[in-house]
Motif scaffolding. Structure first.
Motif, mmCIF file in Angstrom:
data_model
loop_
_atom_site.group_PDB
_atom_site.id
_atom_site.type_symbol
_atom_site.label_atom_id
_atom_site.label_comp_id
_atom_site.label_asym_id
_atom_site.label_seq_id
_atom_site.Cartn_x
_atom_site.Cartn_y
_atom_site.Cartn_z
ATOM 1 N N SER A 1 0.835 -1.068 0.012
ATOM 2 C CA SER A 1 0.147 0.067 -0.167
ATOM 3 C C SER A 1 0.746 1.404 -0.027
ATOM 4 C CB SER A 1 -0.998 0.018 1.448
ATOM 5 O OG SER A 1 -1.606 -1.208 1.237
ATOM 6 N N LEU A 2 1.802 1.240 0.677
ATOM 7 C CA LEU A 2 2.754 2.353 0.950
ATOM 8 C C LEU A 2 3.484 2.607 -0.666
ATOM 9 C CD1 LEU A 2 4.649 4.719 1.944
ATOM 10 C CD2 LEU A 2 5.832 3.199 3.296
ATOM 11 N N ALA A 3 3.936 1.419 -0.850
ATOM 12 C CA ALA A 3 4.720 1.488 -2.170
ATOM 13 C C ALA A 3 3.988 2.015 -3.344
ATOM 14 C CB ALA A 3 4.948 0.052 -2.614
ATOM 15 N N LEU A 4 2.485 1.748 -3.569
ATOM 16 C CA LEU A 4 1.666 2.054 -4.414
ATOM 17 C C LEU A 4 1.357 3.534 -4.245
ATOM 18 C CD1 LEU A 4 -0.177 1.402 -6.980
ATOM 19 C CD2 LEU A 4 -1.940 0.660 -5.254
ATOM 20 N N ARG A 5 1.028 3.937 -3.064
ATOM 21 C CA ARG A 5 0.877 5.261 -2.867
ATOM 22 C C ARG A 5 1.987 6.218 -3.247
ATOM 23 N NH1 ARG A 5 -2.242 3.522 2.598
ATOM 24 N NH2 ARG A 5 -4.278 3.646 1.629
ATOM 25 N N LEU A 6 3.255 5.496 -3.082
ATOM 26 C CA LEU A 6 4.412 6.626 -3.601
ATOM 27 C C LEU A 6 4.628 6.402 -4.960
ATOM 28 C CD1 LEU A 6 6.844 5.860 -0.712
ATOM 29 C CD2 LEU A 6 5.926 7.847 -1.127
ATOM 30 N N THR A 7 4.482 5.313 -5.602
ATOM 31 C CA THR A 7 4.891 4.971 -6.949
ATOM 32 C C THR A 7 3.540 5.408 -8.017
ATOM 33 O OG1 THR A 7 4.122 2.716 -7.137
ATOM 34 C CG2 THR A 7 6.727 3.286 -6.481
ATOM 35 N N GLY A 8 2.301 5.162 -7.439
ATOM 36 C CA GLY A 8 1.145 5.397 -8.234
ATOM 37 C C GLY A 8 0.891 4.144 -9.266
ATOM 38 N N ASN A 9 1.552 3.359 -9.047
ATOM 39 C CA ASN A 9 1.616 2.264 -10.413
ATOM 40 C C ASN A 9 1.681 0.624 -9.625
ATOM 41 O OD1 ASN A 9 2.902 0.270 -11.934
ATOM 42 N ND2 ASN A 9 3.324 1.991 -13.650
ATOM 43 N N PRO A 10 0.631 0.031 -9.869
ATOM 44 C CA PRO A 10 0.555 -1.237 -9.327
ATOM 45 C C PRO A 10 1.847 -2.236 -9.464
ATOM 46 C CG PRO A 10 -1.514 -0.906 -10.188
ATOM 47 C CD PRO A 10 -0.571 0.233 -10.652
ATOM 48 N N ASP A 11 2.439 -2.328 -10.832
ATOM 49 C CA ASP A 11 3.506 -2.968 -11.205
ATOM 50 C C ASP A 11 4.598 -2.652 -10.558
ATOM 51 O OD1 ASP A 11 2.212 -4.650 -13.048
ATOM 52 O OD2 ASP A 11 2.619 -3.327 -14.853
ATOM 53 N N ARG B 1 10.278 3.223 6.601
ATOM 54 C CA ARG B 1 11.390 3.892 6.101
ATOM 55 C C ARG B 1 11.847 3.286 5.027
ATOM 56 N NH1 ARG B 1 14.425 4.912 10.981
ATOM 57 N NH2 ARG B 1 12.821 6.330 11.729
ATOM 58 N N VAL B 2 12.127 2.146 5.147
ATOM 59 C CA VAL B 2 12.820 1.148 4.364
ATOM 60 C C VAL B 2 12.169 1.125 2.895
ATOM 61 C CG1 VAL B 2 13.717 -1.213 3.787
ATOM 62 C CG2 VAL B 2 13.963 -0.319 6.107
ATOM 63 N N THR B 3 10.995 0.890 3.102
ATOM 64 C CA THR B 3 10.214 0.840 1.954
ATOM 65 C C THR B 3 10.082 2.214 1.206
ATOM 66 O OG1 THR B 3 8.612 -0.515 3.063
ATOM 67 C CG2 THR B 3 7.664 0.225 1.143
ATOM 68 N N SER B 4 9.896 3.317 1.950
ATOM 69 C CA SER B 4 9.936 4.576 0.988
ATOM 70 C C SER B 4 11.269 4.791 0.205
ATOM 71 C CB SER B 4 9.958 5.908 2.039
ATOM 72 O OG SER B 4 8.906 5.576 3.166
ATOM 73 N N ASN B 5 12.285 4.214 0.876
ATOM 74 C CA ASN B 5 13.656 4.482 0.369
ATOM 75 C C ASN B 5 13.825 3.623 -0.904
ATOM 76 O OD1 ASN B 5 16.839 3.745 0.378
ATOM 77 N ND2 ASN B 5 16.664 5.591 1.947
ATOM 78 N N VAL B 6 13.420 2.324 -0.769
ATOM 79 C CA VAL B 6 13.367 1.497 -2.200
ATOM 80 C C VAL B 6 12.204 2.409 -3.146
ATOM 81 C CG1 VAL B 6 12.834 -0.403 -2.979
ATOM 82 C CG2 VAL B 6 13.799 -0.440 -0.990
ATOM 83 N N ALA B 7 11.211 2.777 -2.767
ATOM 84 C CA ALA B 7 10.100 3.312 -3.756
ATOM 85 C C ALA B 7 10.931 4.601 -4.429
ATOM 86 C CB ALA B 7 8.909 3.759 -2.926
ATOM 87 N N ILE B 8 11.624 5.459 -3.447
ATOM 88 C CA ILE B 8 11.999 6.742 -4.036
ATOM 89 C C ILE B 8 12.987 6.585 -5.071
ATOM 90 C CG2 ILE B 8 12.976 9.044 -3.271
ATOM 91 C CD1 ILE B 8 10.368 8.909 -2.289
ATOM 92 N N SER B 9 13.901 5.640 -4.751
ATOM 93 C CA SER B 9 15.141 5.147 -5.533
ATOM 94 C C SER B 9 14.354 4.803 -6.963
ATOM 95 C CB SER B 9 15.750 3.891 -5.209
ATOM 96 O OG SER B 9 16.283 4.385 -3.937
ATOM 97 N N MET B 10 13.309 3.911 -6.829
ATOM 98 C CA MET B 10 12.753 3.448 -8.245
ATOM 99 C C MET B 10 12.244 4.731 -9.011
ATOM 100 S SD MET B 10 9.497 0.835 -9.050
ATOM 101 C CE MET B 10 10.786 -0.423 -9.257
ATOM 102 N N LEU B 11 11.461 5.787 -8.250
ATOM 103 C CA LEU B 11 10.997 6.918 -8.747
ATOM 104 C C LEU B 11 11.983 7.809 -9.451
ATOM 105 C CD1 LEU B 11 8.168 8.050 -6.261
ATOM 106 C CD2 LEU B 11 7.705 7.469 -8.799
ATOM 107 N N ARG B 12 13.168 7.818 -8.729
ATOM 108 C CA ARG B 12 14.147 8.571 -9.257
ATOM 109 C C ARG B 12 14.964 7.825 -10.724
ATOM 110 N NH1 ARG B 12 16.938 9.688 -4.650
ATOM 111 N NH2 ARG B 12 15.778 11.716 -4.610
#
Ligand SMILES: [Zn+2]
Lengths: 201, 131
Positions: free
Chosen positions: A32-42, A74-85
């Motif tokens: 859920s957190l990853a989806l809220r950050l990335t906006g994309n289910p995949d 925190r760990v999840t956001s870190n991974v998600a932000i790296s992917m967004l970057r």
């Protein structure tokens, strides 16, 4: 999220069954957190997997001086932000910059889902969030939803705490406009009523 | 402060009622129902946002299985490597192995064991990094 201490200890010892249990207990939170950050289910699914792979390596550094849920967020956001970057380097539609604010559509053109009469505020929040640029949404998601500090949100995004604060206030302002359909008093309700009538005829 | 100024500060004011401009904002709010409604919206929204972690978004059905398979498999590989490394570093294994292979003297044995342990530790780290 409720993870018993013995599950965390088992993971720290590197036991596979500990991780199995940890995943069972937390994968919906992480996704859920990853989806809220990335906006994309995949992307959210990929971030979830990377997050647990990272946990294999770093869970021993969890000291218990913060809540485990906060640490996992925190760990999840870190991974998600790296992917967004990474995404933002190739995809013009993804941006972690402050400049992306200027490209934002006006609240009136926001998702029609948001206009459904009678839906509860909290049911419309996720849709409203998706209307924000990634770099702004990330601050609201980390701070207002998941309770991380502004300093932490700034660090993850590579901006100062002050810059994170500016983004947070702007994003709140925009969310409020979208969710409460800011218009001169009364007009919003009247227009919605008219649209509903038109829809019936 | 007029309505326009007050509204500019509301997204920040909702966090802490006692900010530097709190007094002027409060004074305005006490006489302006529209701005009070605005503040109410920010507060309601903030409270609603804080409830979202408990409102989870259902992941695709395959996610749990995939995560479990890949992550648990990897954990198991790491565990296996760790166990092997521990066994190899076990003094009993080393003593027996050394005696059979070389039949060397005690002093040499201790030195050999130390060296062996270092190598095993290094190999173990490398294997873990690769796994
Ligand atoms: Zn006012």
């Amino acid at each position: 999220m409720d993870v018993p201490a013995d599950v965390i200890e088992s993971c720290k010892r590197g036991e596979p069954q500990g991780f199995e249990e940890l995943i069972r207990l937390t994968h919906k939170d992480v996704y859920s957190l990853a989806l809220r950050l990335t906006g994309n289910p995949d992307d959210a699914a990929e971030v979830s997997q990377e997050t647990y792979m990272k946990l294999l390596r770093v869970i021993r550094s969890f000291r218990g001086d913060s809540k485990f849920s906060t640490w996992l967020y925190r760990v999840t956001s870190n991974v998600a932000i790296s992917m967004l970057r990474k995404r933002s380097r190739h995809d013009r539609n993804v941006s972690l910059d402050a400049e992306s604010w200027g490209d934002l559509p006006a609240p009136e053109t926001a998702d029609p889902e948001l206009r459904v009469e009678g839906r509860l505020l909290k049911d419309r929040l996720d849709t409203a969030l998706m209307g924000l640029p990634e770099g702004y949404r990330a601050v609201v998601v980390m701070k207002d939803i998941y309770g991380l500090s502004l300093a932490e949100a700034g660090k993850q995004l590579g901006i100062t705490e002050g810059a994170a604060k500016v983004r947070l206030f702007r994003a709140r302002q925009r969310l409020k406009e979208v969710l409460y359909e800011d218009e001169p008093a009364g007009h919003g309700r009247q227009r919605r009523k008219k649209e509903a009538d038109d829809g019936l005829s | 402060m007029d309505c326009r100024e007050v509204r500019e500060y509301l997204p920040a004011y909702v966090d802490e009622a006692g900010g530097p401009r709190a007094q002027s904002i409060e004074m305005h709010l006490s006489t302006c129902p529209e701005c009070r409604t605005e503040l109410g919206h920010f507060r309601e929204m903030k409270d609603a946002l804080a409830t979202l972690p408990a409102r989870m978004i259902e992941p695709p059905a395959w996610l749990l299985g995939t995560l479990t398979e890949t992550v648990v498999q990897k954990a198991a590989r790491r565990e296996a490597i760790r166990n092997t490394a521990e066994k190899l570093a076990d003094p009993k294994v080393i003593v027996t192995g050394s005696l059979v292979a070389a039949g060397v003297a005690g002093a040499l044995l201790i030195r050999g064991r130390r060296r062996r342990r270092r190598t095993v530790t290094r190999r173990f780290r490398e294997a873990l990094a690769e796994a």
